[in-house]
Design a protein around this motif. Structure first.
Motif, PDB file in Angstrom:
ATOM      1  N   LEU A  62       3.826   3.496   2.701  1.00 25.71           N
ATOM      2  CA  LEU A  62       4.345   2.764   1.539  1.00 25.71           C
ATOM      3  C   LEU A  62       4.989   1.440   1.968  1.00 25.71           C
ATOM      4  CD1 LEU A  62       5.924   5.687  -0.526  1.00 25.71           C
ATOM      5  CD2 LEU A  62       3.871   4.370  -1.092  1.00 25.71           C
ATOM      6  N   ASN A  63       5.729   1.469   3.059  1.00 27.12           N
ATOM      7  CA  ASN A  63       6.364   0.240   3.543  1.00 27.12           C
ATOM      8  C   ASN A  63       5.321  -0.816   3.886  1.00 27.12           C
ATOM      9  OD1 ASN A  63       8.649   1.768   3.322  1.00 27.12           O
ATOM     10  ND2 ASN A  63       9.139   1.821   5.501  1.00 27.12           N
ATOM     11  N   ILE A  64       4.245  -0.397   4.555  1.00 24.09           N
ATOM     12  CA  ILE A  64       3.182  -1.336   4.934  1.00 24.09           C
ATOM     13  C   ILE A  64       2.484  -1.889   3.698  1.00 24.09           C
ATOM     14  CG2 ILE A  64       0.942  -1.510   6.079  1.00 24.09           C
ATOM     15  CD1 ILE A  64       1.986   0.626   8.074  1.00 24.09           C
ATOM     16  N   LEU A  65       2.128  -1.019   2.775  1.00 21.33           N
ATOM     17  CA  LEU A  65       1.421  -1.446   1.565  1.00 21.33           C
ATOM     18  C   LEU A  65       2.275  -2.392   0.739  1.00 21.33           C
ATOM     19  CD1 LEU A  65      -0.130   1.997   0.598  1.00 21.33           C
ATOM     20  CD2 LEU A  65      -1.403  -0.023   1.338  1.00 21.33           C
ATOM     21  N   THR A  66       3.562  -2.177   0.720  1.00 22.75           N
ATOM     22  CA  THR A  66       4.470  -3.040  -0.042  1.00 22.75           C
ATOM     23  C   THR A  66       4.501  -4.444   0.541  1.00 22.75           C
ATOM     24  OG1 THR A  66       5.857  -1.142  -0.639  1.00 22.75           O
ATOM     25  CG2 THR A  66       6.867  -3.324  -0.796  1.00 22.75           C
ATOM     26  N   ARG A  67       4.503  -4.554   1.852  1.00 20.23           N
ATOM     27  CA  ARG A  67       4.687  -5.844   2.518  1.00 20.23           C
ATOM     28  C   ARG A  67       3.390  -6.642   2.690  1.00 20.23           C
ATOM     29  NH1 ARG A  67       8.789  -2.968   6.738  1.00 20.23           N
ATOM     30  NH2 ARG A  67      10.751  -3.610   5.777  1.00 20.23           N
ATOM     31  N   MET A  68       2.276  -5.956   2.814  1.00 18.77           N
ATOM     32  CA  MET A  68       1.029  -6.651   3.123  1.00 18.77           C
ATOM     33  C   MET A  68       0.411  -7.284   1.873  1.00 18.77           C
ATOM     34  SD  MET A  68      -1.620  -3.445   3.664  1.00 18.77           S
ATOM     35  CE  MET A  68      -3.161  -4.176   3.060  1.00 18.77           C
ATOM     36  N   PRO A  69      -0.346  -8.390   2.044  1.00 18.46           N
ATOM     37  CA  PRO A  69      -1.043  -8.994   0.895  1.00 18.46           C
ATOM     38  C   PRO A  69      -2.261  -8.172   0.512  1.00 18.46           C
ATOM     39  CG  PRO A  69      -1.608 -10.146   2.924  1.00 18.46           C
ATOM     40  CD  PRO A  69      -0.563  -9.143   3.296  1.00 18.46           C
ATOM     41  N   PHE A  70      -2.641  -8.247  -0.757  1.00 18.26           N
ATOM     42  CA  PHE A  70      -3.807  -7.522  -1.262  1.00 18.26           C
ATOM     43  C   PHE A  70      -4.890  -8.514  -1.682  1.00 18.26           C
ATOM     44  CE2 PHE A  70      -1.495  -3.867  -0.770  1.00 18.26           C
ATOM     45  CZ  PHE A  70      -1.989  -2.733  -1.413  1.00 18.26           C
ATOM     46  N   PRO A  71      -6.155  -8.091  -1.652  1.00 18.28           N
ATOM     47  CA  PRO A  71      -7.259  -8.994  -2.025  1.00 18.28           C
ATOM     48  C   PRO A  71      -7.177  -9.525  -3.445  1.00 18.28           C
ATOM     49  CG  PRO A  71      -8.094  -7.051  -0.880  1.00 18.28           C
ATOM     50  CD  PRO A  71      -6.644  -6.787  -1.159  1.00 18.28           C
ATOM     51  N   ASN A  72      -6.500  -8.807  -4.345  1.00 21.81           N
ATOM     52  CA  ASN A  72      -6.418  -9.294  -5.730  1.00 21.81           C
ATOM     53  C   ASN A  72      -5.417 -10.428  -5.892  1.00 21.81           C
ATOM     54  OD1 ASN A  72      -3.944  -7.944  -5.670  1.00 21.81           O
ATOM     55  ND2 ASN A  72      -4.634  -6.231  -6.950  1.00 21.81           N
ATOM     56  N   GLY A  73      -4.657 -10.738  -4.852  1.00 20.33           N
ATOM     57  CA  GLY A  73      -3.728 -11.863  -4.887  1.00 20.33           C
ATOM     58  C   GLY A  73      -2.541 -11.681  -5.806  1.00 20.33           C
ATOM     59  N   LYS A  74      -2.284 -10.458  -6.255  1.00 21.51           N
ATOM     60  CA  LYS A  74      -1.200 -10.215  -7.202  1.00 21.51           C
ATOM     61  C   LYS A  74       0.064  -9.792  -6.464  1.00 21.51           C
ATOM     62  CE  LYS A  74      -4.633  -8.987 -10.702  1.00 21.51           C
ATOM     63  NZ  LYS A  74      -5.154  -7.947 -11.643  1.00 21.51           N
ATOM     64  N   SER A  75       1.204  -9.787  -7.178  1.00 17.16           N
ATOM     65  CA  SER A  75       2.474  -9.625  -6.466  1.00 17.16           C
ATOM     66  C   SER A  75       3.395  -8.531  -7.000  1.00 17.16           C
ATOM     67  CB  SER A  75       3.249 -10.951  -6.497  1.00 17.16           C
ATOM     68  OG  SER A  75       3.572 -11.313  -7.838  1.00 17.16           O
ATOM     69  N   VAL A  76       3.137  -7.988  -8.190  1.00 15.50           N
ATOM     70  CA  VAL A  76       4.067  -7.045  -8.803  1.00 15.50           C
ATOM     71  C   VAL A  76       3.636  -5.603  -8.506  1.00 15.50           C
ATOM     72  CG1 VAL A  76       5.076  -6.222 -10.973  1.00 15.50           C
ATOM     73  CG2 VAL A  76       4.620  -8.668 -10.642  1.00 15.50           C
ATOM     74  N   ILE A  77       4.605  -4.782  -8.122  1.00 16.56           N
ATOM     75  CA  ILE A  77       4.348  -3.358  -7.916  1.00 16.56           C
ATOM     76  C   ILE A  77       4.824  -2.602  -9.146  1.00 16.56           C
ATOM     77  CG2 ILE A  77       5.005  -1.323  -6.561  1.00 16.56           C
ATOM     78  CD1 ILE A  77       5.137  -3.185  -4.136  1.00 16.56           C
ATOM     79  N   LEU A  78       3.937  -1.814  -9.707  1.00 18.93           N
ATOM     80  CA  LEU A  78       4.260  -1.021 -10.900  1.00 18.93           C
ATOM     81  C   LEU A  78       4.559   0.407 -10.452  1.00 18.93           C
ATOM     82  CD1 LEU A  78       4.396  -0.828 -14.024  1.00 18.93           C
ATOM     83  CD2 LEU A  78       1.950  -0.236 -13.982  1.00 18.93           C
ATOM     84  N   ILE A  79       5.652   0.944 -10.958  1.00 18.77           N
ATOM     85  CA  ILE A  79       6.059   2.287 -10.550  1.00 18.77           C
ATOM     86  C   ILE A  79       6.500   3.094 -11.769  1.00 18.77           C
ATOM     87  CG2 ILE A  79       8.451   1.573 -10.080  1.00 18.77           C
ATOM     88  CD1 ILE A  79       8.384   3.512  -7.662  1.00 18.77           C
ATOM     89  N   GLU A  80       6.179   4.364 -11.751  1.00 16.37           N
ATOM     90  CA  GLU A  80       6.560   5.250 -12.848  1.00 16.37           C
ATOM     91  C   GLU A  80       8.074   5.349 -12.955  1.00 16.37           C
ATOM     92  OE1 GLU A  80       2.773   8.301 -12.174  1.00 16.37           O
ATOM     93  OE2 GLU A  80       4.704   8.668 -11.208  1.00 16.37           O
ATOM     94  N   GLN A  81       8.519   5.555 -14.171  1.00 17.09           N
ATOM     95  CA  GLN A  81       9.937   5.789 -14.428  1.00 17.09           C
ATOM     96  C   GLN A  81      10.083   7.073 -15.226  1.00 17.09           C
ATOM     97  OE1 GLN A  81      12.734   3.283 -13.401  1.00 17.09           O
ATOM     98  NE2 GLN A  81      10.983   3.586 -12.042  1.00 17.09           N
ATOM     99  N   PRO A  82      10.672   8.110 -14.600  1.00 14.29           N
ATOM    100  CA  PRO A  82      11.311   8.196 -13.283  1.00 14.29           C
ATOM    101  C   PRO A  82      10.292   8.360 -12.160  1.00 14.29           C
ATOM    102  CG  PRO A  82      11.379  10.325 -14.340  1.00 14.29           C
ATOM    103  CD  PRO A  82      10.768   9.390 -15.344  1.00 14.29           C
TER     104      PRO A  82
END
Length: 452
Positions: A157-177
């Motif tokens: 999770l730490n790696i995926l959060t920090r690395m760039p993605f091919p879609n060029g997007k920046s927001v992480i969506l997470i369920e609540q709770p």
């Protein structure tokens, strides 16, 4: 499944549930072979394994008897008045210590020369070959070069959060709770994060589509099965719809299947099994079946993401040891994992059944909404929004009942969409579940008389 494993599993279950009590004489080899419809050699092998595990012992010219383990395991904690419904850690008393110690010793002998090298950043190759077969059993069909071994799911999770993605997007969506530790990490890192409400009835798919379409979503982090903290799972319709939306709007899905090993429901396949466009990143954890401290996880990474993921992992501070990977490889290969997993599944299923029975007996549904959960380790009791959760938590603590306030499972600064008690069955013996449920509901009712 080998016949002796089936016999072994059944015998262990009979001993665990008290059908065969300490000191009880087991059926003779001849009687047991007739009872299970198998050869005497199969029974001898099963009894030998039970003896090796110190569960039974042999008396010459007499037979096999159940070891008297009073004073061990759960009996150690019965004088402890506390009922811990908060812990997410597995039951300490059912870990396969001797089996895994054997695997560790074999791993040291097998990989002794590799202990002096840093190893492959993707993980021990032979272990990854084993993972290809292991994951296929759970409908995750992948190839060796897409699997990366990580130091638990958290490193992935730490790696995926920090690395760039091919879609060029920046927001992480997470369920609540959602998972508390990952949310605190996102906040600490100052990541652009958005939340979407998940209830015991699932997600609002129309809202999810709007966010995928307009929200600049890099990836959506979700626990489709036995979600922490709600305990619920997505329906087949929801799982297929989420994958279709991800493909349509070029949003990646990070599927945390941390508890996938604990379920047996038919057609409860992971999101990954429906992905045809390589938009799902599948994360596997072994912490709910084996030792959490082993710190071994696996990420199945799509081809476009794989080189970047491996590059970021190479500069990560933590990694799982070659010995640990080798030991788990041996544990998987020789069938010990599957046998222990069946034991865990049955144990937790029994406790969850006790939990649901207790909630029915105290007529909990008249005061709270009980999440529809039959397997896994969490079940949630949804409370009216007027309830003071801190006060309820404190009162339960005074009664020696440990819970976690629901606010911990939401992003800070976001208004919680619900209030609930998350109850975990991993550290509460099934004989005390009803006692705990009655005490919890008594306190909820006392608090609830002022709701109106």
């Amino acid at each position: 499944m080998a016949k002796y494993v089936s016999v072994l599993t059944d015998m262990e279950e009979r001993i665990r549930t008290g059908q065969y009590v300490p000191g009880h004489k087991l059926p003779s080899i001849r009687d047991a072979s007739e009872m299970y419809g198998c050869s005497k050699s199969t029974i001898i092998r099963a009894y030998a394994e039970l003896e090796r595990l110190h569960i039974i012992y042999a008396m010459p010219q007499s037979g096999y008897y159940v070891v008297d383990r009073r004073g061990e395991q759960w009996d150690q904690g019965r004088d402890n008045d506390k009922l811990d419904f908060s812990s997410a850690s597995p039951d300490l008393h059912i870990f396969p210590y001797l089996d895994f110690q054997h695997c560790l010793n074999r791993a040291i002998d097998t990989y002794q020369y590799q202990l002096f090298t840093y190893g492959d950043s993707q993980g021990l190759e032979s272990f990854r070959h084993m993972l290809v077969k292991h994951l296929a059993d759970d409908q995750v069909f992948t190839k060796l070069n897409q699997i990366v071994v990580t130091s638990g799911v958290q490193q992935a999770l730490n790696i995926l959060t920090r690395m760039p993605f091919p879609n060029g997007k920046s927001v992480i969506l997470i369920e609540q709770p959602s998972y508390e530790i990952y949310q605190r990490f996102l906040e600490l890192e100052g990541v652009n994060v958005a939340g979407i409400a998940r209830t015991t009835r699932g997600l609002d798919l129309d809202e999810l589509e709007k966010m995928f379409k307009h929200g600049d979503i890099k990836f959506f982090y979700t626990m489709p099965r036995y979600q922490n903290p709600l305990g619920t799972s997505f329906t087949l319709t929801e799982r297929k719809a989420i994958v279709r939306l991800a493909e349509r709007y070029d949003v990646y899905i990070v599927e945390d299947d941390y508890m996938g090993d604990l379920g047996t429901e038919v057609r409860m396949n992971p999101l990954y099994s429906y992905d045809t466009s390589e938009h799902v990143i599948y994360l596997k954890s072994f912490s709910k079946v084996i030792f959490p401290g082993l710190r071994i996880g696996a990420a199945v990474v799509p081809k476009l993401l794989h080189p970047t993921f491996v590059q970021y992992k190479a500069f990560s501070d933590a990694d799982s040891s070659i010995v640990s990977q080798g030991a788990l490889e041996i544990y998987l290969k020789n069938g010990m994992f599957d046998r222990h997993k069946r034991k865990i599944i049955q144990l937790y299923a029994d406790r969850m059944n006790r939990m649901n029975q207790a909630l029915t007996q105290v007529q909990a549904s008249e005061w709270v909404e009980v999440a529809p959960v039959q397997q896994g380790v969490y079940i949630s009791l949804m409370l009216p929004k007027v309830v003071n959760m801190d006060q309820l938590h404190t009162k339960l603590k005074r009664a020696n009942i440990i819970t976690v306030p629901s606010k911990h499972f939401f992003l800070q600064g976001h208004t919680p969409s619900s209030k609930f008690l998350r109850l975990s069955i991993t550290r509460v013996h099934e004989d005390r579940i009803e006692e705990g449920v009655r005490a919890i509901m008594d306190e909820v009712k006392r608090t609830g008389r002022g709701w109106g």
